[in-house]
Design an enzyme around this catalytic site. Structure first.
Site, PDB file in Angstrom:
ATOM      1  CE1 TYR A  45      -3.647  -2.553   4.859  1.00 38.91           C
ATOM      2  CE2 TYR A  45      -2.821  -0.365   4.318  1.00 38.91           C
ATOM      3  CZ  TYR A  45      -3.341  -1.579   3.919  1.00 38.91           C
ATOM      4  OH  TYR A  45      -3.556  -1.828   2.582  1.00 38.91           O
ATOM      5  CB  SER A  86      -0.860  -0.017   1.265  1.00 39.99           C
ATOM      6  OG  SER A  86      -1.397   1.263   1.495  1.00 39.99           O
TER       7      SER A  86
HETATM    8  P1  NAP Z   1     -10.583  -7.173   0.824  1.00 44.51           P
HETATM    9  O1  NAP Z   1     -11.641  -7.018  -0.200  1.00 44.51           O
HETATM   10  O2  NAP Z   1     -10.859  -6.853   2.241  1.00 44.51           O
HETATM   11  O3  NAP Z   1     -10.029  -8.684   0.708  1.00 44.51           O
HETATM   12  C1  NAP Z   1      -9.044  -9.149   1.602  1.00 44.51           C
HETATM   13  C2  NAP Z   1      -8.841 -10.621   1.366  1.00 44.51           C
HETATM   14  O4  NAP Z   1      -7.871 -11.119   2.309  1.00 44.51           O
HETATM   15  C3  NAP Z   1     -10.106 -11.431   1.544  1.00 44.51           C
HETATM   16  O5  NAP Z   1     -10.182 -12.427   0.554  1.00 44.51           O
HETATM   17  C4  NAP Z   1      -9.914 -12.065   2.914  1.00 44.51           C
HETATM   18  O6  NAP Z   1     -10.613 -13.294   2.963  1.00 44.51           O
HETATM   19  C5  NAP Z   1      -8.403 -12.281   2.928  1.00 44.51           C
HETATM   20  N1  NAP Z   1      -7.860 -12.424   4.281  1.00 44.51           N
HETATM   21  C6  NAP Z   1      -7.772 -11.462   5.238  1.00 44.51           C
HETATM   22  N2  NAP Z   1      -7.272 -11.978   6.364  1.00 44.51           N
HETATM   23  C7  NAP Z   1      -7.038 -13.299   6.126  1.00 44.51           C
HETATM   24  C8  NAP Z   1      -6.542 -14.366   6.913  1.00 44.51           C
HETATM   25  N3  NAP Z   1      -6.176 -14.192   8.191  1.00 44.51           N
HETATM   26  N4  NAP Z   1      -6.439 -15.588   6.359  1.00 44.51           N
HETATM   27  C9  NAP Z   1      -6.818 -15.787   5.075  1.00 44.51           C
HETATM   28  N5  NAP Z   1      -7.286 -14.815   4.265  1.00 44.51           N
HETATM   29  C10 NAP Z   1      -7.409 -13.581   4.797  1.00 44.51           C
HETATM   30  O7  NAP Z   1      -9.290  -6.326   0.441  1.00 44.51           O
HETATM   31  P2  NAP Z   1      -8.702  -5.804  -0.965  1.00 44.51           P
HETATM   32  O8  NAP Z   1      -9.031  -4.377  -1.053  1.00 44.51           O
HETATM   33  O9  NAP Z   1      -9.029  -6.728  -2.069  1.00 44.51           O
HETATM   34  O10 NAP Z   1      -7.150  -5.884  -0.610  1.00 44.51           O
HETATM   35  C11 NAP Z   1      -6.261  -6.830  -1.181  1.00 44.51           C
HETATM   36  C12 NAP Z   1      -4.845  -6.351  -0.889  1.00 44.51           C
HETATM   37  O11 NAP Z   1      -4.643  -5.064  -1.459  1.00 44.51           O
HETATM   38  C13 NAP Z   1      -4.551  -6.204   0.609  1.00 44.51           C
HETATM   39  O12 NAP Z   1      -3.251  -6.660   0.886  1.00 44.51           O
HETATM   40  C14 NAP Z   1      -4.639  -4.701   0.837  1.00 44.51           C
HETATM   41  O13 NAP Z   1      -3.866  -4.302   1.931  1.00 44.51           O
HETATM   42  C15 NAP Z   1      -4.108  -4.179  -0.486  1.00 44.51           C
HETATM   43  N6  NAP Z   1      -4.511  -2.809  -0.814  1.00 44.51           N
HETATM   44  C16 NAP Z   1      -5.815  -2.524  -1.092  1.00 44.51           C
HETATM   45  C17 NAP Z   1      -6.181  -1.234  -1.438  1.00 44.51           C
HETATM   46  C18 NAP Z   1      -7.601  -0.857  -1.762  1.00 44.51           C
HETATM   47  O14 NAP Z   1      -7.878   0.337  -1.988  1.00 44.51           O
HETATM   48  N7  NAP Z   1      -8.526  -1.800  -1.828  1.00 44.51           N
HETATM   49  C19 NAP Z   1      -5.207  -0.212  -1.486  1.00 44.51           C
HETATM   50  C20 NAP Z   1      -3.888  -0.531  -1.188  1.00 44.51           C
HETATM   51  C21 NAP Z   1      -3.551  -1.840  -0.873  1.00 44.51           C
HETATM   52  P3  NAP Z   1     -11.419 -13.857   4.229  1.00 44.51           P
HETATM   53  O15 NAP Z   1     -12.004 -12.697   4.974  1.00 44.51           O
HETATM   54  O16 NAP Z   1     -12.437 -14.766   3.586  1.00 44.51           O
HETATM   55  O17 NAP Z   1     -10.393 -14.587   5.007  1.00 44.51           O
END
Ligand code: NAP
Length: 236
Positions: free
Chosen positions: A154, A141
């Site tokens: 985070y 991020s």
């Molecule tokens: P999201 O929609 O909240 O999805 C997060 C995923 O991680 C879900 O599939 C969740 O599945 C899984 N997860 C979380 N904790 C877990 C655990 N303990 N064991 C197994 N699986 C786990 O988030 P996203 O926005 O797609 O984010 C994906 C990545 O992009 C992350 O690393 C986030 O930090 C990064 N990111 C996102 C953004 C943004 O704007 N969206 C910006 C910068 C970086 P379950 O809950 O089913 O376990």
């Protein structure tokens, strides 16, 4: 033994990871889909089957180091190799004043976002080394490099993740494994909505658009290593 590229995606139950799993399946790769939510993984599986492709579902908590060891053992027995790893799963943790975050919540954020990826690297490296073109990418991020108020656990976890992965890439410079970092930037997912509740999600790129670039970093023809790829730079 399958001739397809075998790619493990963490956080495949929703958001960017789910979209990445679908992209990989569409291009004919065998997806190992990891997340806690079994029901969401089963729904993903239905969609992947409808594409005529296949996935291995792994409902598990990545905070559990022993479960990661078991996963590596099972993949070793079943396939003997791994071609790609997308370390995408992550949690936001507490967004607020640092002192308002309890020690347990702090630990959970670090474990999910950093330690889990360490354990994946530790246990899956032998399998990756048996691939002709092992490619890995870990999702970071912008706050890792530009820390700001209220994002304490985070941003600490993502800064440490970047340092760990770039160091590992350096160790592997003359070996086969390629390791990179991908910063999606603000993306239309539930995590972003939780972090920025007042924002209009339609102003953000979709998880599908972002994932289309993310998956390129685990393709066999991706030979770069030790770099940070910013999604926003690719589409500017
Ligand atoms: P999201 O929609 O909240 O999805 C997060 C995923 O991680 C879900 O599939 C969740 O599945 C899984 N997860 C979380 N904790 C877990 C655990 N303990 N064991 C197994 N699986 C786990 O988030 P996203 O926005 O797609 O984010 C994906 C990545 O992009 C992350 O690393 C986030 O930090 C990064 N990111 C996102 C953004 C943004 O704007 N969206 C910006 C910068 C970086 P379950 O809950 O089913 O376990």
């Amino acid at each position: 033994m399958t001739q397809k590229r075998i790619v493990l995606v963490t956080g495949a139950s929703r958001g960017i990871g789910r979209a990445a799993a679908l992209h990989l399946a569409r291009q004919g790769d065998l997806v190992i889909a990891v997340a806690r939510s079994k029901a969401a993984l089963e729904k993903l599986d239905d969609e992947i089957r409808a594409l005529g492709s296949e996935a291995i579902l792994v409902p598990m908590d990545l905070k559990d180091a022993k479960a990661i060891e078991t996963l590596a053992k099972v993949l070793d027995e079943k396939f003997g190799r791994l071609d790609g790893l997308i370390g995408n799963a992550g949690v936001l943790g507490v967004i607020g004043p640092l002192q308002s975050c309890g020690p347990r919540s702090f630990d959970e954020t670090i474990t999910a976002n950093l330690t889990a990826n360490f354990n994946l690297i530790r246990t899956l490296s032998p399998l990756l080394n048996r691939s002709d073109a092992p490619r890995t990418v870990f999702v970071t991020s912008a706050v890792a490099r530009h820390p700001r108020a209220f994002w304490g656990p985070y941003q600490a976890s993502k800064a440490a993740l970047e340092a760990m992965v770039l160091g590992w890439a350096d160790e592997n410079e003359n070996l086969k494994i390629r390791a990179n970092i991908f910063n999606p930037g603000g993306t239309r997912t539930s995590m972003r909505a939780e972090a920025m509740p007042g924002e209009d999600p339609m102003t953000l790129p979709s998880a599908e658009d972002v994932a289309a670039e993310l998956v390129k970093l685990v393709a066999a023809d991706e030979t770069r290593t030790g770099i940070l790829v910013n999604y926003r730079d690719l589409v500017a």
